[in-house]
Design a protein around this motif. Structure first.
Motif, PDB file in Angstrom:
ATOM      1  N   ASN A 170       0.810  -1.217   0.000  1.00 46.24           N
ATOM      2  CA  ASN A 170       0.000   0.000   0.000  1.00 46.24           C
ATOM      3  C   ASN A 170       0.844   1.268   0.000  1.00 46.24           C
ATOM      4  O   ASN A 170       0.401   2.305  -0.511  1.00 46.24           O
ATOM      5  CB  ASN A 170      -0.946   0.006   1.205  1.00 46.24           C
ATOM      6  N   MET A 171       2.037   1.211   0.574  1.00 51.80           N
ATOM      7  CA  MET A 171       2.938   2.372   0.503  1.00 51.80           C
ATOM      8  C   MET A 171       3.204   2.752  -0.946  1.00 51.80           C
ATOM      9  O   MET A 171       3.263   3.938  -1.296  1.00 51.80           O
ATOM     10  CB  MET A 171       4.264   2.076   1.207  1.00 51.80           C
ATOM     11  N   VAL A 172       3.383   1.752  -1.784  1.00 45.31           N
ATOM     12  CA  VAL A 172       3.670   1.980  -3.203  1.00 45.31           C
ATOM     13  C   VAL A 172       2.409   2.437  -3.936  1.00 45.31           C
ATOM     14  O   VAL A 172       2.413   3.464  -4.634  1.00 45.31           O
ATOM     15  CB  VAL A 172       4.225   0.695  -3.847  1.00 45.31           C
ATOM     16  N   LEU A 173       1.328   1.687  -3.769  1.00 42.82           N
ATOM     17  CA  LEU A 173       0.099   1.999  -4.499  1.00 42.82           C
ATOM     18  C   LEU A 173      -0.450   3.370  -4.109  1.00 42.82           C
ATOM     19  O   LEU A 173      -0.901   4.141  -4.971  1.00 42.82           O
ATOM     20  CB  LEU A 173      -0.944   0.915  -4.239  1.00 42.82           C
ATOM     21  N   ASN A 174      -0.409   3.693  -2.826  1.00 41.03           N
ATOM     22  CA  ASN A 174      -0.936   4.988  -2.383  1.00 41.03           C
ATOM     23  C   ASN A 174      -0.062   6.147  -2.850  1.00 41.03           C
ATOM     24  O   ASN A 174      -0.571   7.225  -3.180  1.00 41.03           O
ATOM     25  CB  ASN A 174      -1.077   5.010  -0.860  1.00 41.03           C
ATOM     26  N   ALA A 175       1.250   5.929  -2.882  1.00 35.56           N
ATOM     27  CA  ALA A 175       2.144   6.976  -3.380  1.00 35.56           C
ATOM     28  C   ALA A 175       1.866   7.262  -4.848  1.00 35.56           C
ATOM     29  O   ALA A 175       1.877   8.424  -5.285  1.00 35.56           O
ATOM     30  CB  ALA A 175       3.602   6.558  -3.179  1.00 35.56           C
ATOM     31  N   LEU A 176       1.614   6.224  -5.625  1.00 37.69           N
ATOM     32  CA  LEU A 176       1.306   6.417  -7.045  1.00 37.69           C
ATOM     33  C   LEU A 176      -0.061   7.090  -7.216  1.00 37.69           C
ATOM     34  O   LEU A 176      -0.225   7.970  -8.062  1.00 37.69           O
ATOM     35  CB  LEU A 176       1.341   5.075  -7.767  1.00 37.69           C
ATOM     36  N   ALA A 177      -1.038   6.688  -6.403  1.00 32.85           N
ATOM     37  CA  ALA A 177      -2.366   7.309  -6.486  1.00 32.85           C
ATOM     38  C   ALA A 177      -2.300   8.797  -6.137  1.00 32.85           C
ATOM     39  O   ALA A 177      -3.074   9.602  -6.681  1.00 32.85           O
ATOM     40  CB  ALA A 177      -3.339   6.586  -5.561  1.00 32.85           C
ATOM     41  N   SER A 178      -1.374   9.160  -5.256  1.00 33.19           N
ATOM     42  CA  SER A 178      -1.254  10.568  -4.861  1.00 33.19           C
ATOM     43  C   SER A 178      -0.824  11.461  -6.020  1.00 33.19           C
ATOM     44  O   SER A 178      -1.018  12.677  -5.982  1.00 33.19           O
ATOM     45  CB  SER A 178      -0.270  10.711  -3.695  1.00 33.19           C
ATOM     46  N   GLU A 179      -0.239  10.865  -7.063  1.00 38.23           N
ATOM     47  CA  GLU A 179       0.168  11.655  -8.228  1.00 38.23           C
ATOM     48  C   GLU A 179      -1.037  12.235  -8.957  1.00 38.23           C
ATOM     49  O   GLU A 179      -0.897  13.188  -9.735  1.00 38.23           O
ATOM     50  CB  GLU A 179       1.004  10.793  -9.177  1.00 38.23           C
ATOM     51  N   ILE A 180      -2.224  11.662  -8.724  1.00 39.24           N
ATOM     52  CA  ILE A 180      -3.446  12.220  -9.316  1.00 39.24           C
ATOM     53  C   ILE A 180      -4.389  12.667  -8.187  1.00 39.24           C
ATOM     54  O   ILE A 180      -5.609  12.634  -8.319  1.00 39.24           O
ATOM     55  CB  ILE A 180      -4.141  11.227 -10.264  1.00 39.24           C
TER      56      ILE A 180
END
Length: 288
Positions: free
Chosen positions: A101-111
């Motif tokens: 989730n650290m990875v997925l949430n960081a990527l989602a934060s880009e949008i």
């Protein structure tokens, strides 16, 4: 709301620094400060004695998987970092798999999103195989267990890989999701091979942590894993880790083993946790 129902507070804290190879780990959340603020006894710093004994200090949850969820061969927690435990005939093993989730949430934060609900954005993307191959080639994945990673490894080493690729966020999320599912499937296969296990139709894997709400991620894990997934009720998904930390606190109060060397690689099992006492009358338990 909890007045009159608390025996003590069990606090794992938030890991901010983790280098077990150098016998160092640090979790913020000061036990003395919590006692001063709440008036209740506190058990905290569960990892430090294990690290001092040469162990990884994590994951600590397998003691709870063994005692409370013994009917499942595997327990998979998909939190900021995904970790797994497996019950063998005379011991239990466990280790960190990869950033989740650290990875997925960081990527989602880009949008400007906190997270990708149900993995719907990832589902709409395409796998970038060059990126996927680079993610899968990280040195950590070749290490034998016991092993662990900290958030620093995810943020400083793993996430920067994505910045090298000019891609739409949905493609990054799709590729990251595939990577997580691949690593989980690979490690399950590795456990069977390393421990000389025979696959049995009774084997199943309990899934918890925020990632258990990610429908697309679960589909991809199902695709790459030979072990059926069991997704429990929402309360168990959300609070299993808190329940396990509460159990660790109770075991510490009773001076019983709560950190297993078969999981961490330490030279011995240990009774982990510092106790900060209070004059408050004991009544029940809470975990933070």
């Amino acid at each position: 709301m909890l007045e009159g129902k608390i025996d003590f507070i069990a606090s794992h804290g938030q890991t901010v620094f983790h280098q077990p190879e150098n016998q160092m780990t640090s979790q913020i959340g000061d036990g003395g400060a919590i006692v001063a603020e709440t008036g209740y006894p506190v058990v905290c710093n569960f990892r430090t004695i294990d690290v001092a004994l040469g162990g990884q200090g994590t994951p600590v949850a397998p003691i709870g998987d063994k005692i409370l969820f013994g009917e499942f061969k595997f327990c998979l927690n998909i939190g900021g970092i995904a970790n797994i435990s497996c019950k063998l005939d005379n011991r239990i093993i466990g280790f960190d798999i990869c950033g989740a989730n650290m990875v997925l949430n960081a990527l989602a934060s880009e949008i400007d999103l906190e997270f990708d609900k149900d993995g719907s954005i990832a589902r709409s993307g395409n796998v970038n195989h060059d990126l996927l191959n680079e993610l899968n080639a990280q040195w950590y994945y070749e290490k034998p267990y016991p092993k662990s990673i900290g958030g620093g490894w995810v943020t400083k080493i793993f996430l920067p890989i994505f910045k090298k690729y000019r891609m739409q966020v949905e493609d990054k999320l799709r590729t990251a999701t595939e990577h997580i599912a691949l690593q989980i499937g690979k490690d399950i296969k590795n456990i069977y091979a390393t421990e000389f296990l025979t696959k049995d139709e009774t084997h199943s894997m309990l899934v918890s942590g925020g990632g258990a709400f990610n429908k697309f991620l679960l589909e991809r894990i199902n695709y790459h894993s030979s072990v059926p997934l069991v997704v429990p009720d929402p309360a168990t998904i959300k609070f299993k880790e808190a329940l396990l930390i509460s159990l660790m606190g109770a075991l510490r109060q009773r001076n019983e083993v709560n950190v297993l060397s078969s999981v961490t690689g330490a030279t011995a099992d240990s009774v982990g946790g510092e106790i900060y006492q209070s004059a408050q009358k004991k009544l029940a338990t809470v975990s933070v």
